[in-house]
Design a protein around this motif. Structure first.
Motif, PDB file in Angstrom:
ATOM      1  N   ARG A 188       0.807   4.731  -2.570  1.00  0.00           N
ATOM      2  CA  ARG A 188      -0.064   5.422  -1.932  1.00  0.00           C
ATOM      3  C   ARG A 188       1.281   6.569  -2.048  1.00  0.00           C
ATOM      4  O   ARG A 188       1.040   7.800  -2.584  1.00  0.00           O
ATOM      5  CB  ARG A 188      -0.242   5.560  -0.508  1.00  0.00           C
ATOM      6  CG  ARG A 188      -0.812   6.606  -0.063  1.00  0.00           C
ATOM      7  CD  ARG A 188      -2.356   7.036   0.081  1.00  0.00           C
ATOM      8  NE  ARG A 188      -3.161   8.155   0.794  1.00  0.00           N
ATOM      9  CZ  ARG A 188      -3.589   8.714   0.619  1.00  0.00           C
ATOM     10  NH1 ARG A 188      -4.355   7.700   1.203  1.00  0.00           N
ATOM     11  NH2 ARG A 188      -4.055   9.772   1.415  1.00  0.00           N
ATOM     12  N   TRP A 240       0.724  -1.200  -0.103  1.00  0.00           N
ATOM     13  CA  TRP A 240       0.257   0.245  -0.219  1.00  0.00           C
ATOM     14  C   TRP A 240       0.746   0.996   0.063  1.00  0.00           C
ATOM     15  O   TRP A 240       0.539   2.284  -0.438  1.00  0.00           O
ATOM     16  CB  TRP A 240      -1.199   0.553   1.471  1.00  0.00           C
ATOM     17  CG  TRP A 240      -1.427   1.600   1.595  1.00  0.00           C
ATOM     18  CD1 TRP A 240      -2.752   1.836   0.910  1.00  0.00           C
ATOM     19  CD2 TRP A 240      -0.725   2.494   2.394  1.00  0.00           C
ATOM     20  NE1 TRP A 240      -2.971   3.352   1.425  1.00  0.00           N
ATOM     21  CE2 TRP A 240      -1.760   3.309   2.238  1.00  0.00           C
ATOM     22  CE3 TRP A 240      -0.135   2.279   3.273  1.00  0.00           C
ATOM     23  CZ2 TRP A 240      -1.519   4.844   3.069  1.00  0.00           C
ATOM     24  CZ3 TRP A 240       0.129   3.247   4.357  1.00  0.00           C
ATOM     25  CH2 TRP A 240      -0.995   4.178   3.949  1.00  0.00           C
ATOM     26  N   CYS A 278      -8.562   9.642   2.699  1.00  0.00           N
ATOM     27  CA  CYS A 278      -8.960   9.895   1.271  1.00  0.00           C
ATOM     28  C   CYS A 278      -8.141  10.290   0.190  1.00  0.00           C
ATOM     29  O   CYS A 278      -7.799  12.030   0.050  1.00  0.00           O
ATOM     30  CB  CYS A 278     -10.568  10.389   0.866  1.00  0.00           C
ATOM     31  SG  CYS A 278     -11.241  10.683  -0.646  1.00  0.00           S
ATOM     32  N   ARG A 319      -4.584   6.645   5.450  1.00  0.00           N
ATOM     33  CA  ARG A 319      -5.234   6.165   4.909  1.00  0.00           C
ATOM     34  C   ARG A 319      -5.975   6.793   4.306  1.00  0.00           C
ATOM     35  O   ARG A 319      -7.619   6.627   3.874  1.00  0.00           O
ATOM     36  CB  ARG A 319      -6.004   4.575   5.346  1.00  0.00           C
ATOM     37  CG  ARG A 319      -5.026   3.781   5.654  1.00  0.00           C
ATOM     38  CD  ARG A 319      -5.109   2.307   5.045  1.00  0.00           C
ATOM     39  NE  ARG A 319      -5.676   2.145   3.890  1.00  0.00           N
ATOM     40  CZ  ARG A 319      -5.206   0.863   2.904  1.00  0.00           C
ATOM     41  NH1 ARG A 319      -4.703   0.282   4.171  1.00  0.00           N
ATOM     42  NH2 ARG A 319      -5.336   1.149   2.093  1.00  0.00           N
ATOM     43  N   ARG A 331     -12.272  -0.812  10.797  1.00  0.00           N
ATOM     44  CA  ARG A 331     -11.064  -0.950  11.743  1.00  0.00           C
ATOM     45  C   ARG A 331     -10.823  -2.641  12.590  1.00  0.00           C
ATOM     46  O   ARG A 331     -12.057  -2.886  13.180  1.00  0.00           O
ATOM     47  CB  ARG A 331     -10.185  -0.150  12.237  1.00  0.00           C
ATOM     48  CG  ARG A 331     -10.029   1.218  11.791  1.00  0.00           C
ATOM     49  CD  ARG A 331      -9.435   0.601   9.659  1.00  0.00           C
ATOM     50  NE  ARG A 331      -9.058   1.500   9.857  1.00  0.00           N
ATOM     51  CZ  ARG A 331      -9.181   2.281   8.646  1.00  0.00           C
ATOM     52  NH1 ARG A 331     -10.981   2.056   8.357  1.00  0.00           N
ATOM     53  NH2 ARG A 331      -8.896   3.160   8.125  1.00  0.00           N
TER      54      ARG A 331
END
Ligand code: HEM
Length: 425
Positions: free
Chosen positions: A76, A72, A368, A366, A302
Motif C-alpha cells: 500500500r 499489505w 479505496c 484501507r 469486518r
C-alpha cells in the motif's frame, strides 16, 4: 436472486445498531462514532476476515486487496504515490477519450442499455491505464475474456463470502476459471514493459514503486496481482457509479442544464483535460450525490480478531460487523430529505459530511486506493457525456437498484440517446 438490502429491516435506516437474528450473523453499525472505532481507532481488532482471503486469493492473488498486516502495509505504501490526484488528472485525456468513443459509437442516436455502455467505457479506461494502453492485447477479446472472468468469479465468490460460516464447513472452494491464462497475459505485458522505454503512465509508476520505508520494490508476480486487483476493484464499481450519475442527471432537468453550463464555461467544446478537472465543481457534486444514493460498495464487512469494545458493544474474536453503506447514506437521523437527489449537499459552502457517515470509498487505512482515480474518471466522463448527448430513460422501464451483489439497475438502464454537439477535433 434476492438482494441483501431487501433483507435489511427499517431499523437499519433509522437506528444506531441492529443484531442480525441469523445464528452467527453480523452486528450492523449505523453510528458514525462506532464506525470510526471499527475503521480507525480499533482497526487492528477488525479485519476483512480469513474467509475473504481464502475466497478471493485464487482470483486476486496476493496483492493489496487480499493481504493483511506487513504484507499489505508495504504494498500500500509503495503504490499510494502512483494514485496521487496529480497523476490522476494526467489520465483525464484517456478518460474523456473513452467517453467520446461512446458518443462516436452512438453517432446516429437511438436506444442503448446505458449500464452496458458504461461498462465498456470504464473498461476502456482501466485497460488503457492499468494494462499498458491495451497495445499488448486485442481490446475486444481482452474485454470479453476479463468480463467473462469477472462474472464467473467475482459475484459468485462475494456471495460465498456472505454465506454463514456453517455453510463453508467441509466444503472446498471452486477453482477460479480463466485466472491462470489472464495471469500469463499480464506477466508477459510486465516483462515487455520492464525492458521498454518508460511512458510515464500508471504501469511505469508502479514498476518504479518503492516502499518509502524499506526501499522494497514489487517483483513481477506482486505487480501482476495488483494490476489484476485494480481491474477487478475499479472497473465494475466505476461503471455502476457512472450509470447512476447519468440516470440521476437525466431525471433532473435543472441539474442537466447546470452541468452543461458548467462544462461550456470551463472547457467550451474542447476535450476535457487535466486543467479542467478541478474546475468542474458542480459535476463533482453530482457524482458525489450519485455515490451517496447508489453506493457501488453498498455494504462493508469486518471480522473481529481480538476482544474489544466499541461504544456499548463488546466484540469477541469471530464476531462479525456489517456497515450497511446504502442505509447509512439514506439514514433518517443523519440526512435531511435522505432519499432526495440534491447535489447541493456537496456544494463547497456546505459542511462536508462526516467521513464515517458518507463513505462510498470506505474509511481508515484501507480506504479505496483508487478513489481519486474514480472521481477524476467519473467527473470527466459525466461532463463529456452530458455535453455531447441528451439521455432519456425508457418510460416503460422501472429503474430499480441492485442485483444480488451489485448496485446496478435491475434489467439494465434502457435509454434513448440523442447527440447534441460534436466536439472540435
Ligand atoms: C466508484 C468507484 C469505486 C468505488 C465505489 C470503490 C470502493 C471501494 C471501497 C468501499 C473500498 C474499501 C473496501 C473495504 O474496506 O473492505 C475499496 C478498496 C479498494 N479499491 Fe476501490 N472503489 C472504486 C474504484 C477503484 C478504482 C478505480 C481502483 C483502482 C484503479 C480501486 C482500487 C481499490 C483498492 C486497491 C482497494 C483496496 C485498498 C486496501 O485494502 O488497502 N478502486 N474501494
Amino acid at each position: 436472486m434476492t438482494r441483501p438490502i431487501d433483507a435489511w429491516p427499517r431499523v437499519v435506516f433509522e437506528g444506531l445498531s441492529f443484531r442480525s437474528p441469523a445464528p452467527g450473523g453480523p452486528l450492523f453499525l449505523m453510528d458514525p462514532q462506532d464506525i470510526r472505532a471499527v475503521f480507525v481507532d480499533e482497526a487492528d481488532a477488525f479485519t476483512q476476515g480469513a474467509m475473504f482471503r481464502r475466497i478471493m486469493r485464487p482470483v486476486w492473488g496476493e496483492g493489496i486487496l487480499t493481504s493483511e498486516g506487513a504484507a499489505w502495509r508495504w504494498q500500500r505504501r509503495a503504490s499510494a504515490p502512483a494514485f496521487r490526484p496529480a497523476h490522476m488528472d494526467a489520465l483525464a485525456p484517456l478518460m474523456s477519450g473513452a467517453a467520446q468513443g461512446a458518443l462516436d459509437r452512438w453517432s446516429r442516436g437511438g436506444r442503448v442499455d446505458f449500464s452496458q455502455e458504461a461498462a465498456r467505457m470504464t473498461f476502456d479506461v482501466i485497460l488503457d491505464s492499468v494494462l499498458s494502453g491495451g497495445e499488448d492485447f486485442d481490446r475486444a477479446s481482452a474485454r470479453s475474456r476479463i468480463e467473462g472472468f469477472l462474472s464467473r468469479n467475482l459475484s459468485p465468490r462475494l456471495s460465498l463470502y456472505m454465506a454463514p460460516d456453517r455453510w463453508h464447513e467441509g466444503r472446498s472452494l471452486p477453482a477460479a476459471p480463466g485466472a491462470e491464462s489472464l495471469r500469463r497475459d499480464v506477466d508477459a505485458m510486465i516483462r515487455r514493459r520492464r525492458s521498454a522505454p518508460p511512458r510515464g503512465d500508471l504501469v511505469d509508476l508502479l514498476l518504479q514503486a518503492r516502499d518509502p520505508e524499506t526501499g522494497r520494490t514489487m517483483d513481477d508476480a506482486t505487480l501482476r496481482d495488483n494490476l489484476l486487483g485494480f481491474i477487478v476493484a475499479g472497473h465494475q464499481t466505476s461503471s455502476v457509479a457512472l450509470t447512476w450519475s447519468i440516470f440521476l442527471a437525466s431525471q433532473h432537468a435543472p441539474t442537466a442544464s447546470r452541468l452543461r453550463n458548467e462544462v461550456a464555461e470551463v472547457a467550451g467544446d474542447a476535450p476535457i483535460g487535466p486543467d479542467h478537472v478541478g474546475k468542474l465543481v458542480f459535476t463533482r457534486q453530482v457524482v458525489s450525490e450519485a455515490l451517496r444514493l447508489y453506493p457501488p460498495a453498498f455494504q462493508l464487512y469486518r471480522v473481529c480478531v481480538r476482544e474489544t469494545v466499541v461504544g456499548s458493544h463488546r466484540f469477541r474474536p469471530g464476531d462479525k460487523v456489517l456497515i450497511p453503506i446504502y442505509a447509512l447514506h439514506r439514514h433518517r437521523r443523519w440526512w435531511r430529505d435522505p432519499d432526495v437527489f440534491d447535489p447541493d449537499r456537496f456544494a463547497p459552502d456546505q459542511p462536508a459530511p462526516d467521513r464515517h457517515l458518507y463513505m462510498p470509498f470506505g474509511a481508515g487505512a484501507r480506504v479505496c486506493l483508487g478513489a481519486a482515480f474514480a472521481m477524476t474518471e467519473l467527473v470527466v466522463m459525466l461532463a463529456t457525456l452530458m455535453r455531447g448527448a441528451t439521455f432519456t430513460v425508457d418510460p416503460s422501464h422501472r429503474v430499480w437498484p441492485g442485483t444480488a451483489m451489485e448496485m446496478l439497475p435491475r434489467g439494465g438502464l434502457p435509454m434513448t440517446v440523442e447527440l447534441r454537439t460534436q466536439r472540435r477535433s
